[in-house]
Design an enzyme around this catalytic site. Structure first.
Site, short mmCIF file in Angstrom:
data_model
loop_
_atom_site.label_atom_id
_atom_site.label_comp_id
_atom_site.label_asym_id
_atom_site.label_seq_id
_atom_site.Cartn_x
_atom_site.Cartn_y
_atom_site.Cartn_z
N HIS A 183 -45.65 -24.64 5.44
CA HIS A 183 -45.57 -25.81 6.33
C HIS A 183 -46.94 -26.44 6.59
O HIS A 183 -47.02 -27.51 7.18
CB HIS A 183 -44.94 -25.44 7.68
CG HIS A 183 -43.49 -25.05 7.59
ND1 HIS A 183 -42.54 -25.86 7.04
CD2 HIS A 183 -42.85 -23.90 7.95
CE1 HIS A 183 -41.36 -25.25 7.08
NE2 HIS A 183 -41.52 -24.06 7.62
N ASP A 214 -37.91 -20.57 0.28
CA ASP A 214 -37.76 -20.39 1.73
C ASP A 214 -36.62 -21.28 2.23
O ASP A 214 -36.36 -22.36 1.67
CB ASP A 214 -39.07 -20.75 2.43
CG ASP A 214 -39.07 -20.39 3.91
OD1 ASP A 214 -39.64 -19.34 4.26
OD2 ASP A 214 -38.51 -21.16 4.72
N HIS A 272 -36.54 -23.12 4.74
CA HIS A 272 -37.06 -24.39 5.25
C HIS A 272 -37.82 -25.14 4.16
O HIS A 272 -38.44 -24.52 3.29
CB HIS A 272 -38.00 -24.15 6.44
CG HIS A 272 -37.36 -23.37 7.55
ND1 HIS A 272 -37.48 -22.01 7.66
CD2 HIS A 272 -36.59 -23.78 8.58
CE1 HIS A 272 -36.81 -21.60 8.74
NE2 HIS A 272 -36.26 -22.66 9.31
N ASP A 302 -35.59 -16.16 4.56
CA ASP A 302 -34.81 -16.55 5.73
C ASP A 302 -33.53 -17.28 5.32
O ASP A 302 -32.82 -17.83 6.17
CB ASP A 302 -35.65 -17.38 6.72
CG ASP A 302 -36.60 -18.35 6.07
OD1 ASP A 302 -36.53 -18.52 4.84
OD2 ASP A 302 -37.44 -18.94 6.79
ZN ZN Z 1 -38.65 -20.57 6.61
#
Ligand code: ZN
Length: 331
Positions: A160, A196, A198, A285
């Protein structure tokens, strides 16, 4: 497979995060690494390598000097003002119409260099950030030395974080630093496969206008999930980078069949790109039991996904990203 690890992440601990109507202990905590190391050892992995220290220089190839200075100075400045208890976090953000250049106040630095309240600073944060890069670059060196695969067991995660913004538990983009280091040293093309849950908004932004890094990401669609403002399929790169950014957003509840279809599309693109090295931003995740995730991948599915990736036959660096279901994380 060589597994690179350092205990120096441990001091990055003790802060809290917002969860709807309460403040709770961070999901991103040292227990994640303990779970992974314990499980890997239990499964018979003995090929652990200690991280070696690397110069700040490799971080500065990806992140701006002002941002890196902020990461180092944030906690000491905060501590001088507020004392050693608690943790540093932003009150405001440098949004539309607001000044983007920080002044000497640590608050303005947090406002300009972070984009959410999930990147707290405590005393051990900078040491942990450096250790995550050391772990990743030690694993990168293993690949350069001819290893077919290496696993950087690093925290905090990185995907991120962009060149001058921290957020979502991420401060320095470990995978991006690895990619840039390989390009600086010998590689011509790097593919980053981000699995991931996200979207890796930071990695996308860092390489968005470049053709020497292909970024391919499978993630929850921005209409439903963090980071909400990036990760659409229409984001394909700009300038010479056009066509070298591949987003494959998936709906909440995705199970392995649909996931593997999207993965196959990413792998076709990666194979055609013929990178010298594949870097996998390894977030798990996507697991059904993850407290921050919304996909429904089961434990055996990760073996299938791993086999799909291995079939590319590329030298592969795994950099740990998310994964917060601590009881199942190691398995
Ligand atoms: Zn994540």
């Amino acid at each position: 497979m060589r597994i690179v690890y350092s205990d120096a992440h441990r001091g990055h601990d003790g802060a809290k995060e917002m969860r709807y109507d309460q403040m709770i202990p961070m999901f991103e905590n040292p227990g994640r690494m303990d779970a992974l190391v314990t499980a890997l050892r239990a499964q018979g992995h003995r090929d652990f390598v200690d991280a070696r220290p690397f110069e700040l220089n490799s971080i500065l190839r990806v992140h701006t000097p002002g941002f890196v200075a902020f990461l180092e100075q944030c906690w000491p400045l905060w501590e001088a003002e507020f004392g050693a208890s608690g943790f540093a976090t932003a009150y405001t953000f440098g949004m539309r119409g607001m000044e983007q250049q920080p002044n000497e106040s640590v608050h303005s630095m947090l406002s300009c260099y972070t984009f959410d309240v999930c990147v707290p600073f405590v005393k051990g944060t900078w040491t942990a950030i450096r250790s995550a890069v050391d772990v990743t670059l030690t694993a990168t060196q293993e690949i350069t030395n001819g290893a077919t695969a290496a696993f950087a067991l690093c925290r905090p995660p990185g995907h991120h974080a962009s060149s001058d913004l921290a957020g979502g538990y991420c401060y320095v983009n470990n995978a991006a630093v690895a990619a840039q280091t390989l390009l600086d040293q010998w590689a011509k093309r790097i593919a980053i496969l981000d699995v991931d849950y996200h979207h890796g908004n930071g990695t996308q932004r860092i390489f968005y206008d470049r053709a020497d890094v292909l970024y391919a990401s499978l993630h929850a669609k921005p209409e439903q999930e963090y980071p909400f403002l990036l990760g659409y399929a229409r984001e394909t790169g700009v300038g010479v980078g056009e066509g070298f950014n591949l987003n494959l957003p998936l709906p909440l509840g995705t199970t392995v069949a649909a996931y593997r279809e999207a993965l196959a599309a990413a792998l076709v693109r990666i194979r055609a790109y013929a990178p010298d090295v594949l870097i996998v931003s390894l977030g798990v995740d996507t697991f059904v039991g993850d407290p921050v995730g919304g996909f429904r991948l089961e434990t055996p599915d990760f073996l299938t996904i791993g086999a799909d990736i291995a079939a590319l036959g590329l030298p592969t660096l795994f950099a740990m990203e998310g994964g917060y279901a601590i009881a199942a994380l190691g398995t």
